[in-house]
Structure formats: C-alpha cells, structure tokens
Design a protein around this motif. Structure first.
Motif, PDB file in Angstrom:
ATOM      1  N   UNK A  47      -6.183  29.386 -46.363  1.00 27.16           N
ATOM      2  CA  UNK A  47      -7.639  29.123 -46.434  1.00 27.16           C
ATOM      3  C   UNK A  47      -8.104  28.499 -44.922  1.00 27.16           C
ATOM      4  N   UNK A  48      -7.067  27.906 -44.348  1.00 28.54           N
ATOM      5  CA  UNK A  48      -7.256  27.666 -42.978  1.00 28.54           C
ATOM      6  C   UNK A  48      -7.788  28.781 -42.029  1.00 28.54           C
ATOM      7  N   UNK A  49      -6.917  30.042 -42.197  1.00 35.11           N
ATOM      8  CA  UNK A  49      -7.241  31.190 -41.595  1.00 35.11           C
ATOM      9  C   UNK A  49      -8.669  31.323 -41.870  1.00 35.11           C
ATOM     10  N   UNK A  50      -9.141  31.115 -43.097  1.00 36.49           N
ATOM     11  CA  UNK A  50     -10.652  31.761 -43.218  1.00 36.49           C
ATOM     12  C   UNK A  50     -11.662  30.609 -42.561  1.00 36.49           C
ATOM     13  N   UNK A  51     -11.272  29.247 -42.520  1.00 33.14           N
ATOM     14  CA  UNK A  51     -11.776  28.454 -41.881  1.00 33.14           C
ATOM     15  C   UNK A  51     -12.024  29.023 -40.294  1.00 33.14           C
ATOM     16  N   UNK A  52     -10.872  28.910 -39.739  1.00 30.55           N
ATOM     17  CA  UNK A  52     -10.929  29.319 -38.316  1.00 30.55           C
ATOM     18  C   UNK A  52     -11.454  30.826 -37.756  1.00 30.55           C
ATOM     19  N   UNK A  53     -11.397  31.743 -39.079  1.00 31.00           N
ATOM     20  CA  UNK A  53     -12.454  32.787 -38.809  1.00 31.00           C
ATOM     21  C   UNK A  53     -13.787  32.626 -38.512  1.00 31.00           C
ATOM     22  N   UNK A  54     -14.333  31.548 -39.467  1.00 27.95           N
ATOM     23  CA  UNK A  54     -15.648  31.326 -39.448  1.00 27.95           C
ATOM     24  C   UNK A  54     -15.994  30.491 -38.083  1.00 27.95           C
ATOM     25  N   UNK A  55     -15.099  29.680 -37.683  1.00 33.64           N
ATOM     26  CA  UNK A  55     -15.261  28.866 -36.522  1.00 33.64           C
ATOM     27  C   UNK A  55     -15.709  30.109 -35.286  1.00 33.64           C
ATOM     28  N   UNK A  56     -14.970  30.990 -35.387  1.00 35.06           N
ATOM     29  CA  UNK A  56     -15.112  31.911 -34.217  1.00 35.06           C
ATOM     30  C   UNK A  56     -16.465  32.508 -34.008  1.00 35.06           C
ATOM     31  N   UNK A  57     -16.932  32.853 -35.038  1.00 30.91           N
ATOM     32  CA  UNK A  57     -18.504  33.398 -35.418  1.00 30.91           C
ATOM     33  C   UNK A  57     -19.495  32.762 -34.526  1.00 30.91           C
ATOM     34  N   UNK A  58     -19.502  31.288 -34.629  1.00 32.69           N
ATOM     35  CA  UNK A  58     -20.486  30.548 -34.024  1.00 32.69           C
ATOM     36  C   UNK A  58     -19.770  29.920 -32.658  1.00 32.69           C
ATOM     37  N   UNK A  59     -18.930  30.304 -31.693  1.00 30.02           N
ATOM     38  CA  UNK A  59     -18.315  29.578 -30.740  1.00 30.02           C
ATOM     39  C   UNK A  59     -17.847  30.610 -29.664  1.00 30.02           C
ATOM     40  N   UNK A  60     -17.598  30.053 -28.606  1.00 27.21           N
ATOM     41  CA  UNK A  60     -17.058  30.713 -27.413  1.00 27.21           C
ATOM     42  C   UNK A  60     -15.371  30.576 -27.353  1.00 27.21           C
ATOM     43  N   UNK A  61     -14.981  30.137 -28.451  1.00 24.71           N
ATOM     44  CA  UNK A  61     -13.348  30.208 -28.564  1.00 24.71           C
ATOM     45  C   UNK A  61     -13.058  31.593 -28.783  1.00 24.71           C
ATOM     46  N   UNK A  62     -11.609  31.925 -28.548  1.00 27.30           N
ATOM     47  CA  UNK A  62     -10.909  32.913 -28.371  1.00 27.30           C
ATOM     48  C   UNK A  62      -9.506  32.873 -28.853  1.00 27.30           C
ATOM     49  N   UNK A  63      -9.137  32.919 -30.151  1.00 23.62           N
ATOM     50  CA  UNK A  63      -8.065  32.807 -30.737  1.00 23.62           C
ATOM     51  C   UNK A  63      -7.785  33.837 -31.808  1.00 23.62           C
ATOM     52  N   UNK A  64      -6.566  33.920 -32.228  1.00 21.60           N
ATOM     53  CA  UNK A  64      -6.240  34.516 -33.494  1.00 21.60           C
ATOM     54  C   UNK A  64      -6.377  33.556 -34.920  1.00 21.60           C
ATOM     55  N   UNK A  65      -7.216  33.658 -35.744  1.00 23.07           N
ATOM     56  CA  UNK A  65      -7.328  32.777 -36.851  1.00 23.07           C
ATOM     57  C   UNK A  65      -6.085  32.392 -37.628  1.00 23.07           C
ATOM     58  N   UNK A  66      -5.208  33.551 -37.516  1.00 23.04           N
ATOM     59  CA  UNK A  66      -3.890  33.500 -38.376  1.00 23.04           C
ATOM     60  C   UNK A  66      -3.001  32.333 -37.533  1.00 23.04           C
ATOM     61  N   UNK A  67      -2.854  32.626 -36.403  1.00 22.48           N
ATOM     62  CA  UNK A  67      -2.090  31.745 -35.458  1.00 22.48           C
ATOM     63  C   UNK A  67      -2.581  30.375 -35.623  1.00 22.48           C
ATOM     64  N   UNK A  68      -3.954  30.194 -35.473  1.00 25.24           N
ATOM     65  CA  UNK A  68      -4.271  28.872 -35.565  1.00 25.24           C
ATOM     66  C   UNK A  68      -4.346  28.182 -36.964  1.00 25.24           C
ATOM     67  N   UNK A  69      -4.325  29.143 -37.994  1.00 22.78           N
ATOM     68  CA  UNK A  69      -3.958  28.268 -39.205  1.00 22.78           C
ATOM     69  C   UNK A  69      -2.555  27.977 -39.355  1.00 22.78           C
ATOM     70  N   UNK A  70      -1.604  28.845 -38.624  1.00 19.91           N
ATOM     71  CA  UNK A  70      -0.184  28.441 -38.597  1.00 19.91           C
ATOM     72  C   UNK A  70       0.297  27.366 -37.945  1.00 19.91           C
TER      73      UNK A  70
END
Length: 195
Positions: free
Chosen positions: A81-104
């Motif tokens: 669920x947090x991976x899905x959240x972090x993937x959504x944040x990427x769509x509207x931001x200048x952040x550059x991370x892997x949502x899987x790692x951010x969720x971990x």
C-alpha cells in the motif's frame, strides 16, 4: 499549486497538525478520522492533485490498517500500500526515488517504533537512523541534514507512546506536546529540503 514546489515548501504547521490528528486517530482506531487527517496531510505535504490526494490517502489508510494489529499484522501488505502511495507522489513531484525502496524504508521505521513500544531496550538511535534513511532517500538529501527532523519526530513518538499508555484522552497535555514536536520536526525537515 500542484507539483514539485509543494514537496519542498510545505506548511510544517499544517502537516504537523494533520499528522498528530492521524496518529491520535490511529491509536484510537478511528479510521474515518484517520483518513480525513491523512487527506489533509498528503495535500499539505505533497501538493498532489485532488483526486490523487484522496487515492494516496486511501493507500496510507490501508497500509496503517494492515500494520495496526499486534502481533499479527501484515507488513508485506503495508509495504504494498505504501508503494502505491509513493508511486502516486512521484507523478506530481520533482522527487526521484524508487517507490518500492521508499515503502520499505517507511515500514521499517514503523517496525522499529513498534519494537521500541514493546521493548524499551530498542534504542531511540535506531528510530532516528531509520527516519534519516527515509528522509534522505525520498528527498535525495545528505543524511546529516535530516538528523534534526528525525530527532524531533522520535521525540513526538515518545510523547505519543506516553499518551497511549495514559489512555488516549483527546484533552491530555501529552497530545499537545506531541503536536508541537511534530510541527518542530516538519519545520526542520522543510528547512533542510527547501535549500
């Protein structure tokens, strides 16, 4: 103002207030109030478009519901669920991370906090390090610049834990102290990431 500027120039008072509301609702298992608080927190903290804010907040809610049971929770489901959240944040931001790692990294500090709640021998330093790792990764920032924000958030966790042990009363001064610590934490984080 959707987009990248809001991920680094968020209002720390608004985000800190909404996170305090979310933590209080989490421990009281008031999931509707939790969702309302998280919608406000996601909107203020990340500046996502309204429909993505609601969907993102829903993923945060689900992650927390999957994490909440003790000791039989679902860490894998919480990470999904947090991976899905972090993937959504990427769509509207200048952040550059892997949502899987951010969720971990997100769920790792949850794990350490829970371990600390049930075993005071788990040091605060482990929690601070986990938050520094998360913040530095998500914001592509030097870890040392995240220490103040992490220390203050761990202070807020300690106040929250004391509030829970005291019975979760909404008028308990511990909740007000937690709120101030979270606002201070987000002020430090904003200062670090907006440079």
């Amino acid at each position: 103002m959707p987009g990248s500027a809001r991920t680094r120039t968020f209002d720390p008072v608004l985000v800190g207030n909404r996170e305090t509301d979310a933590w209080a609702a989490y421990y009281r298992r008031e999931w509707r109030a939790f969702l309302v608080a998280v919608v406000g927190m996601v909107s203020a903290g990340f500046g996502m478009r309204p429909h993505r804010t609601l969907a993102g907040a829903w993923h945060v809610l689900r992650a927390n519901q999957l994490w909440a049971p003790y000791p039989d929770n679902d860490p894998d489901g919480a990470r999904r669920s947090m991976r899905r959240f972090y993937a959504m944040v990427l769509r509207d931001s200048d952040l550059t991370y892997d949502p899987v790692r951010a969720a971990e990294l997100e769920v790792e500090w949850w794990r350490l906090h829970r371990a600390h709640e049930h075993d005071p021998a788990v040091p605060d330093d482990a929690l601070v390090e986990a938050l520094v790792d998360l913040y530095a990764y998500v914001y592509s920032a030097p870890p040392v610049s995240m220490t103040a924000a992490a220390l203050l958030r761990v202070e807020a966790m300690g106040l929250s834990d004391a509030w829970v042990r005291a019975g979760c009363a909404k008028d308990d001064p511990l909740l007000a102290a937690e709120r101030q610590a979270l606002i201070a934490s987000y002020s430090a984080l904003r200062s670090a990431v907006s440079r």
